[in-house]
Design a protein around this motif. Structure first.
Motif, PDB file in Angstrom:
ATOM      1  N   ASN A   1     -45.909 -60.186  -2.379  1.00  0.00           N
ATOM      2  CA  ASN A   1     -46.557 -59.422  -3.460  1.00  0.00           C
ATOM      3  C   ASN A   1     -48.074 -59.548  -3.384  1.00  0.00           C
TER       4      ASN A   1
ATOM      5  N   VAL B   1     -50.046 -51.431  -4.881  1.00  0.00           N
ATOM      6  CA  VAL B   1     -49.336 -51.691  -6.135  1.00  0.00           C
ATOM      7  C   VAL B   1     -49.829 -50.704  -7.192  1.00  0.00           C
ATOM      8  N   LYS B   2     -49.015 -50.544  -8.234  1.00  0.00           N
ATOM      9  CA  LYS B   2     -49.390 -49.582  -9.280  1.00  0.00           C
ATOM     10  C   LYS B   2     -50.249 -50.218 -10.372  1.00  0.00           C
ATOM     11  N   GLY B   3     -50.305 -51.554 -10.418  1.00  0.00           N
ATOM     12  CA  GLY B   3     -51.106 -52.191 -11.448  1.00  0.00           C
ATOM     13  C   GLY B   3     -51.188 -53.693 -11.248  1.00  0.00           C
TER      14      GLY B   3
ATOM     15  N   ARG C   1     -51.539 -57.298 -13.562  1.00  0.00           N
ATOM     16  CA  ARG C   1     -51.508 -57.889 -14.912  1.00  0.00           C
ATOM     17  C   ARG C   1     -52.826 -58.630 -15.183  1.00  0.00           C
TER      18      ARG C   1
ATOM     19  N   THR D   1     -52.579 -62.110 -13.985  1.00  0.00           N
ATOM     20  CA  THR D   1     -52.795 -62.294 -12.539  1.00  0.00           C
ATOM     21  C   THR D   1     -54.281 -62.225 -12.205  1.00  0.00           C
TER      22      THR D   1
ATOM     23  N   ASP E   1     -41.373 -48.677 -12.019  1.00  0.00           N
ATOM     24  CA  ASP E   1     -42.841 -48.782 -12.035  1.00  0.00           C
ATOM     25  C   ASP E   1     -43.277 -50.204 -12.372  1.00  0.00           C
TER      26      ASP E   1
ATOM     27  N   GLU F   1     -43.540 -52.674  -9.724  1.00  0.00           N
ATOM     28  CA  GLU F   1     -44.655 -52.543  -8.790  1.00  0.00           C
ATOM     29  C   GLU F   1     -45.964 -53.053  -9.385  1.00  0.00           C
ATOM     30  N   ILE F   2     -45.878 -53.634 -10.571  1.00  0.00           N
ATOM     31  CA  ILE F   2     -47.076 -54.231 -11.170  1.00  0.00           C
ATOM     32  C   ILE F   2     -47.036 -55.737 -10.905  1.00  0.00           C
ATOM     33  N   ILE F   3     -48.090 -56.218 -10.243  1.00  0.00           N
ATOM     34  CA  ILE F   3     -48.112 -57.628  -9.837  1.00  0.00           C
ATOM     35  C   ILE F   3     -48.763 -58.471 -10.930  1.00  0.00           C
TER      36      ILE F   3
END
Lengths: 71, 284
Positions: A31, A40-42, A44, A47, B279, B282-284
């Motif tokens: 990841n 990636v789409k986003g 956090r 993170t 979706d 796919e958010i890390i």
């Protein structure tokens, strides 16, 4: 998407290994690799906060807005 | 809101004891398969029984076919005397006379033909029309086939929908709540139910349009080339007309519509929820 992830550059400058950062953030190396490639789409906030803390930098150092190409 | 609904649905599903859910899903899957089989059998029954009823002499007891007086040919009315063969039930023409209806009436009075229960003179216009519909002619077979096929289409769609429900429930039983396959099956189930409800009232209308168009064409054909063949009467059970199967006019049909609509909404929410879940992954 025009947001570019400059995590690779920051890690290279600080000589940080992916394995160590992934372990610190609590995510897998796969990841983290996807994140470095911008696939990636986003991200956090949690993170992002961890990355900034580990690399001692600002969110703006990692995420950059690519300028529009004219013409 | 959709995200919340998806999360709530997932939590609800997680809260249900797994063994109970699996059991219920498997039972419902079995019920769906049985229901689909019954519906499909009904459609197959209709597809086979109705046309067969039009070509099989099933009931000669009401003396239909004893006398036939052709209309439309004033000088060449055919009169047929027939009776059923006790061995195979098929009609046998005993006598053919070239006479008009007045002459027939005189002959019937002169001779004691008590076996003939009716004559063209004793039938009302509606009765003649009703009996003419049961003539064994290519046109009537065509009409029967059209009605049968049109009635069967929504029923077969419903059967397919029930099979889709079974597959969806199998997916749920296997714990694949938000996988694309499960959601797709659920959506197909809902769509089939909705199509069934929407098509059912449309099919008789479509059938009438086709049959009226065919009748108009045949009328033009008959005017140009008057038929001179003899028609034999082949009775069929009176209440066997596809017209008797009125659909979407009862409260139960309304409930089916409501059910299909509800399922469509649920399926849409689940589809959206599964997209959100993908979706989110796919958010890390």
């Amino acid at each position: 998407m025009r947001i570019r992830v400059a995590l690779n550059v920051m890690m290279a400058e600080r000589n940080v290994k992916s394995k160590d950062l992934a372990a610190f953030l609590g995510i897998t190396e796969a990841n983290l690799s996807l994140l470095k490639q911008g696939k990636v789409k986003g991200v956090r906030f949690e993170t992002l906060e961890g990355i900034c803390e580990y690399l001692n930098c600002e969110p703006g150092d990692i995420l950059r807005l690519e300028k529009r190409s004219e013409g | 809101m959709i995200r919340n609904a998806g999360a709530m649905m997932r939590r609800t599903l997680q809260d249900v004891p797994q063994s109970g859910l699996l059991k219920a899903a498997r039972v419902m899957s079995l019920v769906s398969v049985v229901a689909a089989a019954i519906v499909a059998l009904c459609a197959v029954n209709v597809l086979t029984v109705w046309p067969v009823a039009y070509i099989t002499p099933v009931n000669w007891s009401f003396d239909l076919g004893c006398v036939s007086c052709r209309k439309g040919l004033p000088n060449k009315n055919f009169v047929l005397f027939g009776k059923p063969d006790p061995n195979d039930g098929a009609g046998q023409v005993e006598q053919r006379l070239d006479m008009n209806c007045s002459e027939l009436k005189k002959k019937l009075i002169d001779q004691d033909l008590s076996k003939c229960a009716w004559t063209p003179h004793t039938l009302s216009k509606d009765e003649v029309a009703a009996r003419n519909r049961r003539l064994l002619t290519p046109e009537n077979l065509f009409k029967a086939s059209i009605r049968t096929v049109l009635w069967s289409i929504p029923v077969l769609i419903l059967a397919r929908g029930l099979l889709e429900a079974s597959r969806c429930l199998n997916g749920l039983a296997a714990g694949r709540y938000f996988e694309v396959d499960t959601v797709t099956h659920l959506r197909n189930f809902a769509t089939s139910g909705l199509l069934y409800v929407l098509l059912s009232p449309c099919m008789p209308i479509l059938g009438n349009v086709i049959l009226h168009a065919e009748e108009a064409i045949m009328q033009l054909y008959r005017e140009r080339w008057p038929p001179d063949e003899i028609h034999y009467f082949w009775p069929v059970p009176l209440d066997f007309s596809p017209d008797n199967f009125g659909i979407a006019k009862t409260f139960s049909e309304f409930l089916v519509g409501l059910y299909a609509l509800t399922l469509t909404i649920i399926a849409t929410v689940m589809a959206r929820a599964s997209t959100i879940v993908e979706d989110h992954a796919e958010i890390i």
